[in-house]
Every structure is written in structure tokens, then in C-alpha cells.
Scaffold this motif. Structure first.
Motif, mmCIF file in Angstrom:
data_model
loop_
_atom_site.group_PDB
_atom_site.id
_atom_site.type_symbol
_atom_site.label_atom_id
_atom_site.label_comp_id
_atom_site.label_asym_id
_atom_site.label_seq_id
_atom_site.Cartn_x
_atom_site.Cartn_y
_atom_site.Cartn_z
ATOM 1 N N VAL A 317 0.834 -1.205 0.000
ATOM 2 C CA VAL A 317 0.000 0.000 0.000
ATOM 3 C C VAL A 317 0.869 1.255 0.000
ATOM 4 O O VAL A 317 0.588 2.234 -0.692
ATOM 5 N N LYS A 318 1.944 1.213 0.746
ATOM 6 C CA LYS A 318 2.856 2.359 0.795
ATOM 7 C C LYS A 318 3.535 2.580 -0.548
ATOM 8 O O LYS A 318 3.800 3.722 -0.958
ATOM 9 N N ALA A 319 3.829 1.486 -1.265
ATOM 10 C CA ALA A 319 4.523 1.585 -2.543
ATOM 11 C C ALA A 319 3.602 1.990 -3.691
ATOM 12 O O ALA A 319 4.069 2.456 -4.731
ATOM 13 N N ALA A 320 2.298 1.816 -3.511
ATOM 14 C CA ALA A 320 1.348 2.117 -4.586
ATOM 15 C C ALA A 320 1.388 3.601 -4.939
ATOM 16 O O ALA A 320 1.502 4.463 -4.074
ATOM 17 N N LYS A 321 1.259 3.888 -6.226
ATOM 18 C CA LYS A 321 1.246 5.276 -6.683
ATOM 19 C C LYS A 321 -0.156 5.876 -6.579
ATOM 20 O O LYS A 321 -0.317 7.075 -6.380
ATOM 21 N N LEU A 322 -1.166 5.032 -6.719
ATOM 22 C CA LEU A 322 -2.547 5.475 -6.566
ATOM 23 C C LEU A 322 -3.356 4.361 -5.931
ATOM 24 O O LEU A 322 -3.324 3.222 -6.397
ATOM 25 N N LEU A 323 -4.081 4.692 -4.872
ATOM 26 C CA LEU A 323 -4.942 3.744 -4.174
ATOM 27 C C LEU A 323 -6.396 4.029 -4.544
ATOM 28 O O LEU A 323 -6.820 5.185 -4.563
ATOM 29 N N HIS A 324 -7.147 2.959 -4.811
ATOM 30 C CA HIS A 324 -8.513 3.117 -5.311
ATOM 31 C C HIS A 324 -9.462 2.254 -4.488
ATOM 32 O O HIS A 324 -9.370 1.029 -4.499
ATOM 33 N N TRP A 325 -10.387 2.915 -3.769
ATOM 34 C CA TRP A 325 -11.351 2.205 -2.928
ATOM 35 C C TRP A 325 -12.626 1.915 -3.712
ATOM 36 O O TRP A 325 -13.727 2.228 -3.252
ATOM 37 N N ASN A 326 -12.494 1.312 -4.917
ATOM 38 C CA ASN A 326 -13.708 0.948 -5.640
ATOM 39 C C ASN A 326 -14.383 -0.204 -4.908
ATOM 40 O O ASN A 326 -13.734 -1.084 -4.344
#
Length: 367
Positions: A317-326
Motif C-alpha cells: 500500500v505504501k509503494a502504490a502510486k494510486l490507491l482506489h477504494w472501488n
């Protein structure tokens, strides 16, 4: 005698000119060594330096389109805050909303730490959807016209050649300029993230949720769908984050194509009865079948809202560039996974209208 006098005059003129050049050269050397880096005047003398240069932001203008409904306005605010804080690009937000949300949105932006962002508020007219969307009278409250705003990008941002579209349930953790610079293949009007992406170049994602394909969105029993010769097991893509080349979009009449399939669905019910996701996805899948480029999976790490459990490791999660709560579990609700990450970027509503259900007392406005 006249020629001799003329020659002497020319020589004297050239000597005087040479002397003046030497004097000017000495003057410039002194100025360059004694004054500001510009040499001739202090930087303060430059009139009306743009704020983005003062803030060390560059001149690359990035158009970001985001829809903002009143009941989810806090999501759009957090998404914009995370984008703005992670980039030095000259981001201009095009916020698509309904007329009754405009005043609330303006107060939220002008009365908080987001007052310096550049934005345009665009009022979306739901009447453009008449005859193109079949609304169940018993579920009219669940119909969200703003989800179709992404179909009308050239009308919303008429002067842009390229835009980034993001849903309101995302948080950006890297520079949006990188996503904007995603290369699109010749003839492609958009780039999406495929739903079959289960790994990235660096991190393996375990338990990434349902891997969707075309048969999850379209009814292959219908002759109209079968005639398209689209393989049912083709991997679908997620339209919550994408790049659009608006020049190609207009050349290919993408909006008109989408409206055609929306209207056909009203008559023929072409969408799957067990629809795997938003009703905005099926027409996009048809129009962009094997005609879209791909974005880096790390720029759309999704399914965070598919369940209350944490399917990703904290490191990923920390490495992700964009987090998406779909999905159904939004980060401003009670049970979403990694809601504390989202709350770092949430800016409290100065009007108090947006009801954020807090779970983490340490969460506060992002600095």
C-alpha cells in the motif's frame, strides 16, 4: 586629399567605437559579478512572477477531471489534496458537479488549505442522459448521473489535448505528471488499467479480488453482443482512472459511440444481469475493445473497497502510486481497509455538512 581625410575620419570612428565596446564589456562583467543571477536587476524587479514559479512548480499544465457529488464531496476533496501535494506540475482541476453542490464546493475549497489550487467548477446537466440510461423507479435514489461525466470529456475540457480522469475514491501517492505522461499507442484515445493485473513489476499482489472479464459486464446471449465478435474471456479494464487523448477522442467520435451503446442497452438490455461493477463500464468495454493502451498497475491499485478486510500488505500500500477504494466500502465509511491512509489527506468540511465517520482520532488535515 579628400580620400586621406575620409580615411583618417573612419580610423578615428573605429577607435572610439572599440573603446566604447571595451567600457560596456567591463560594465557588464561588474554587473554580473555584483548583482543577482540575472545580472542586470534583482529578481524582485520581474513583474508579476506566476505563483507556480514562486512555489517551484513547473509550467507543465495537467488537466485533471474529477466528479464531485454532494454526498461524496469529502472524497473528491481528499483526492485533489493528495494530487496537489505530490506534484510540482501545474495541475488544473476540472471538478464536475451538479448545480446544488457548487456553493458547498466553493466554500470547502476557499475556506481551507486548498484555497491555492487551480480549479474550474463544471455544472453537469443530467438531461444529456435522457433516453440513454434506464432507471429503475424502485432504485432511483441509487442512480448517479455524475458517473457518466467521463463520457463527455471533450465538452468538459474543450481546449485540452490530454486529460487525466480519476474517481473521487482515490488517493494519489506520487506525482500525477508520471501518470499524465503515460504513452498512448497511435490511434488510441485512452489508456486504462486492465482488471487482470495481479502483479506489478516490483510487488506481487496476493488475493487481488475478482478478476473480471467481458462476460461479467455484457450479456453474450444477446445477438447484438455476439455480432461484435468480442471474446467473452477478454480481460476487462477499470474506468475509474484513465488517460484520454482528446484529439483522438474527438476524431473517433467516442462520446457518440458511447451514447449509441447506452441507448441500445435501454432497448435491448445488453448488459449482464449479474453486472460486475458500474453501469458505466459496459459501453466503454465495447467502444475500447482492443483499442486502448495500458497504464502502470501501480497507478490504479484497486479493490480496497471490495471488502472490509486488508487484502494488501502495508508495504505494498505504501509503494502504490494510486490507491482506489472501488467497491461498497468507502474510506469515509466505517469499515474500509486502510482508511487511515485516506484520512491523512482528508480536509475537514468547514460547513460541517459532510459526515465523516472517524475511526482514527489521530487523523487530521494533511499538512
Amino acid at each position: 586629399v579628400n580620400i586621406s581625410i575620409l580615411i583618417v575620419a573612419v580610423v578615428i570612428f573605429l577607435l572610439v567605437l572599440h573603446h566604447n565596446f571595451l567600457s560596456l564589456s567591463d560594465f557588464l562583467k561588474r554587473e554580473l559579478s555584483d548583482s543577482s543571477p540575472l545580472g542586470l536587476q534583482p529578481i524582485d524587479f520581474i513583474p508579476a512572477a506566476p505563483q507556480r514559479l514562486v512555489d517551484e512548480r513547473n509550467d507543465k499544465e495537467i488537466s485533471v477531471v474529477i466528479a464531485a457529488s454532494d454526498e461524496r464531496l469529502g472524497g473528491a476533496i481528499a483526492a485533489m489534496n493528495s494530487i496537489y501535494r505530490h506534484t510540482r506540475a501545474n495541475v488544473v482541476f476540472h471538478i464536475v458537479t451538479l448545480n446544488d453542490t457548487v456553493d458547498h464546493l466553493r466554500l470547502w475549497l476557499s475556506g481551507t488549505a486548498l484555497k491555492n489550487i487551480r480549479y474550474r467548477i463544471l455544472d453537469f446537466d443530467p438531461r444529456v442522459l435522457e433516453g440513454k440510461v434506464q432507471v429503475d423507479p424502485q432504485k432511483a435514489d441509487t442512480f448517479k448521473p455524475l458517473t457518466f461525466a467521463r463520457f463527455y470529456l471533450p465538452s468538459l475540457v474543450p481546449h485540452a489535448e490530454k486529460v487525466v480522469y480519476v474517481d473521487d475514491d482515490v488517493i494519489v501517492q506520487d506525482d500525477i505528471l508520471e501518470l499524465y505522461n503515460t504513452p498512448l499507442k497511435p490511434g488510441h484515445a485512452a489508456a486504462f488499467s486492465d482488471d487482470c493485473d495481479s502483479t506489478s513489476s516490483k510487488v506481487a499482489v496476493r488475493g487481488a479480488g475478482n478478476q473480471y472479464n467481458y462476460i461479467g459486464f455484457l450479456d453474450y446471449k444477446k445477438e447484438t453482443i455476439r455480432k461484435l465478435a468480442m471474446k467473452a474471456n477478454t480481460c476487462s479494464f477499470n474506468p475509474g482512472v484513465f488517460i484520454a487523448n482528446l484529439t483522438e477522442w474527438k476524431l473517433q467520435n467516442i462520446t457518440q459511440q458511447l451514447e449509441k451503446w447506452m441507448a441500445l442497452n435501454v432497448v435491448e438490455e445488453l448488459y449482464s444481469k449479474t453486472l460486475a461493477g458500474s453501469i458505466t463500464t459496459p459501453p466503454l468495454l465495447i467502444v475500447f475493445y482492443k483499442q486502448h493502451s495500458s497504464i502502470d498497475p501501480m497507478w490504479n491499485v484497486r479493490h480496497l473497497g471490495s471488502s472490509a478486510g486488508k487484502r494488501y500488505s502495508p508495504q505494498f500500500v505504501k509503494a502504490a502510486k494510486l490507491l482506489h477504494w472501488n467497491g461498497h466500502f468507502k474510506p469515509w465509511g466505517r469499515t474500509a481497509s486502510y482508511a487511515e491512509v485516506w484520512e491523512k489527506w482528508y480536509v475537514p468540511d468547514p460547513t460541517g455538512k459532510f459526515n465523516l465517520i472517524r475511526r482514527h482520532p489521530e487523523a487530521s488535515e494533511a499538512k
